[in-house]
Design a protein around this motif. Structure first.
Motif, short mmCIF file in Angstrom:
data_model
loop_
_atom_site.label_atom_id
_atom_site.label_comp_id
_atom_site.label_asym_id
_atom_site.label_seq_id
_atom_site.Cartn_x
_atom_site.Cartn_y
_atom_site.Cartn_z
N ALA A 149 0.86 -7.13 -18.08
CA ALA A 149 -0.02 -6.18 -17.39
C ALA A 149 -1.45 -6.32 -17.89
O ALA A 149 -1.83 -5.75 -18.90
CB ALA A 149 0.48 -4.75 -17.60
N ALA A 150 -2.25 -7.15 -17.20
CA ALA A 150 -3.65 -7.31 -17.57
C ALA A 150 -4.42 -6.04 -17.22
O ALA A 150 -4.00 -5.24 -16.39
CB ALA A 150 -4.23 -8.51 -16.83
N GLU A 151 -5.56 -5.85 -17.87
CA GLU A 151 -6.40 -4.69 -17.59
C GLU A 151 -6.83 -4.72 -16.14
O GLU A 151 -7.20 -5.76 -15.60
CB GLU A 151 -7.63 -4.71 -18.51
CG GLU A 151 -8.54 -3.51 -18.30
CD GLU A 151 -9.75 -3.57 -19.23
OE1 GLU A 151 -10.64 -2.73 -19.07
OE2 GLU A 151 -9.77 -4.47 -20.09
N VAL A 200 1.24 0.64 -11.37
CA VAL A 200 2.34 1.11 -10.53
C VAL A 200 2.04 2.52 -10.03
O VAL A 200 1.61 3.39 -10.78
CB VAL A 200 3.66 1.10 -11.32
CG1 VAL A 200 4.80 1.66 -10.46
CG2 VAL A 200 3.99 -0.30 -11.78
N GLY A 201 2.26 2.74 -8.73
CA GLY A 201 2.05 4.05 -8.15
C GLY A 201 0.62 4.35 -7.74
O GLY A 201 0.34 5.43 -7.22
N GLN A 202 -0.30 3.42 -7.96
CA GLN A 202 -1.69 3.63 -7.58
C GLN A 202 -2.09 2.62 -6.50
O GLN A 202 -1.45 1.59 -6.31
CB GLN A 202 -2.61 3.50 -8.79
CG GLN A 202 -2.40 4.60 -9.82
CD GLN A 202 -3.44 4.54 -10.92
OE1 GLN A 202 -3.23 3.88 -11.94
NE2 GLN A 202 -4.55 5.23 -10.74
N VAL A 203 -3.18 2.94 -5.79
CA VAL A 203 -3.66 2.11 -4.70
C VAL A 203 -5.14 1.82 -4.90
O VAL A 203 -5.94 2.73 -5.19
CB VAL A 203 -3.46 2.80 -3.33
CG1 VAL A 203 -4.07 1.97 -2.20
CG2 VAL A 203 -1.98 3.04 -3.05
N ALA A 204 -5.52 0.56 -4.75
CA ALA A 204 -6.92 0.16 -4.77
C ALA A 204 -7.35 -0.16 -3.34
O ALA A 204 -6.67 -0.92 -2.64
CB ALA A 204 -7.12 -1.06 -5.67
N LEU A 216 -9.32 -4.67 1.84
CA LEU A 216 -8.13 -5.09 1.08
C LEU A 216 -7.52 -3.87 0.42
O LEU A 216 -8.21 -3.08 -0.23
CB LEU A 216 -8.51 -6.12 0.02
CG LEU A 216 -7.36 -6.63 -0.87
CD1 LEU A 216 -6.37 -7.45 -0.05
CD2 LEU A 216 -7.91 -7.47 -2.03
N LEU A 217 -6.20 -3.70 0.60
CA LEU A 217 -5.44 -2.65 -0.07
C LEU A 217 -4.50 -3.30 -1.07
O LEU A 217 -3.81 -4.27 -0.74
CB LEU A 217 -4.63 -1.82 0.94
CG LEU A 217 -5.43 -1.00 1.95
CD1 LEU A 217 -4.48 -0.35 2.95
CD2 LEU A 217 -6.27 0.06 1.25
N ARG A 218 -4.46 -2.77 -2.30
CA ARG A 218 -3.61 -3.30 -3.37
C ARG A 218 -2.82 -2.15 -3.99
O ARG A 218 -3.38 -1.09 -4.24
CB ARG A 218 -4.46 -3.97 -4.44
CG ARG A 218 -5.37 -5.07 -3.94
CD ARG A 218 -6.46 -5.41 -4.93
NE ARG A 218 -5.92 -5.72 -6.26
CZ ARG A 218 -6.68 -5.76 -7.37
NH1 ARG A 218 -7.98 -5.52 -7.32
NH2 ARG A 218 -6.11 -6.03 -8.53
N THR A 219 -1.55 -2.38 -4.25
CA THR A 219 -0.74 -1.34 -4.90
C THR A 219 0.24 -1.98 -5.87
O THR A 219 0.78 -3.07 -5.61
CB THR A 219 0.02 -0.49 -3.86
OG1 THR A 219 0.69 0.58 -4.53
CG2 THR A 219 1.04 -1.31 -3.10
N GLY A 220 0.48 -1.32 -7.00
CA GLY A 220 1.37 -1.85 -8.01
C GLY A 220 2.83 -1.62 -7.65
O GLY A 220 3.24 -0.50 -7.34
N LEU A 221 3.61 -2.71 -7.69
CA LEU A 221 5.05 -2.61 -7.41
C LEU A 221 5.86 -2.49 -8.68
O LEU A 221 6.91 -1.85 -8.71
CB LEU A 221 5.51 -3.85 -6.63
CG LEU A 221 4.87 -4.08 -5.26
CD1 LEU A 221 5.44 -5.36 -4.63
CD2 LEU A 221 5.10 -2.89 -4.34
N ALA A 222 5.40 -3.15 -9.74
CA ALA A 222 6.05 -3.13 -11.05
C ALA A 222 5.00 -3.54 -12.07
O ALA A 222 3.88 -3.91 -11.71
CB ALA A 222 7.24 -4.09 -11.07
#
Length: 255
Positions: free
Chosen positions: A21-23, A40-44, A74-80
């Motif tokens: 998990a990089a910064e 995880v659980g957040q959206v950029a 662009l939408l990004r979200t953490g899966l794991a």
């Protein structure tokens, strides 16, 4: 093996690599992508406000000048831990071409993209790496689409030289309608003052049966807080006799 099956295997390969998990960091601006992964659980949400380009070429002895504006996102979200899903859209696009005293306006919608980005553990405090498998789906309107789907696998490597300077390189390998291309983007990032930083990059692109393409870009990034940033950039294409410039403004949020 069909091309869709190839991209599925590339996506699966990125998931199987070791997690790190990089910064977190936004992918805007720049032609490459960061090594940071959305928690995880957040959206950029990264939005162009807009991106713009200007191209001047000569057709039958007369100059044709084209201005393009588009609101890419662009939408990004953490899966794991160390893994994120990316959904992108080239957005609404407007063009204006001036040629032999005539002006032609046009507009349309661009392509969409889906990708998985995976952080790779290099066991080094100063080095970070990520792999991005992506598919650009040609869903846009005629004249605003890539026409054929593009499947790519990219790597990004960053080195924290010191507290003020970061260097990195993005390598991207893509296939479209059976033709391969490679893009290399070395980048330097630097702190300027307070929450203001900058970057400079060189862009090299080579596709099958096409000439080499080169470009330079530089920009500024201002962090309003830990979750919001503003950016602006400008670039120039260096190949050929045509004049080609691009610029962009953007804003990014982490929710």
């Amino acid at each position: 093996m069909t091309i869709p099956n190839k991209i599925i295997m590339m996506l699966a390969a990125t998931v199987s690599m070791s997690s790190f998990a990089a910064e977190f960091s936004f992918d805007r601006p720049g032609a490459g992508f960061s090594t940071g992964i959305t928690p995880v659980g957040q959206v950029a949400w990264e939005q162009g406000l807009p991106s713009a380009s200007y191209r001047e070429t000569t057709v039958e002895g007369a100059k044709a000048k084209t201005v393009t504006l588009n609101g890419d996102m662009l939408l990004r979200t953490g899966l794991a831990s160390g893994l994120e899903l990316q959904l992108g859209w080239a957005g609404p696009t407007w063009t204006q071409t001036k040629y032999k005293g005539e002006k032609v306006d046009d507009d349309g919608l661009g392509d969409v993209s889906i990708g998985l980005k995976k952080a790779i553990d290099l066991d080094d405090d100063k080095l970070s790496m990520a792999v991005l498998a992506q598919a650009i789906i040609a869903t846009g309107n005629e004249g605003f689409s890539n026409e054929d789907d593009i499947y790519s696998l990219g790597t990004s490597l960053d080195y924290q030289y010191n507290d003020l300077v970061t260097t990195g390189i993005t390598m991207n390998y893509a296939v479209q309608d059976g033709d391969w291309s490679v893009t290399a983007i070395p980048t330097v990032g630097y702190k300027i003052a307070g929450n203001l930083s900058g970057f400079s990059e060189f862009i090299y692109h080579k596709a099958e049966s096409e000439d080499y393409q080169y470009g330079l870009a530089s920009g500024l990034i201002y962090a309003l807080n830990d979750r919001t940033q503003l950016d602006g950039s400008i670039g120039v294409d260096l190949e050929g006799q045509d004049r080609s410039y691009n610029a962009g403004f953007g804003i990014s949020f982490l929710f």
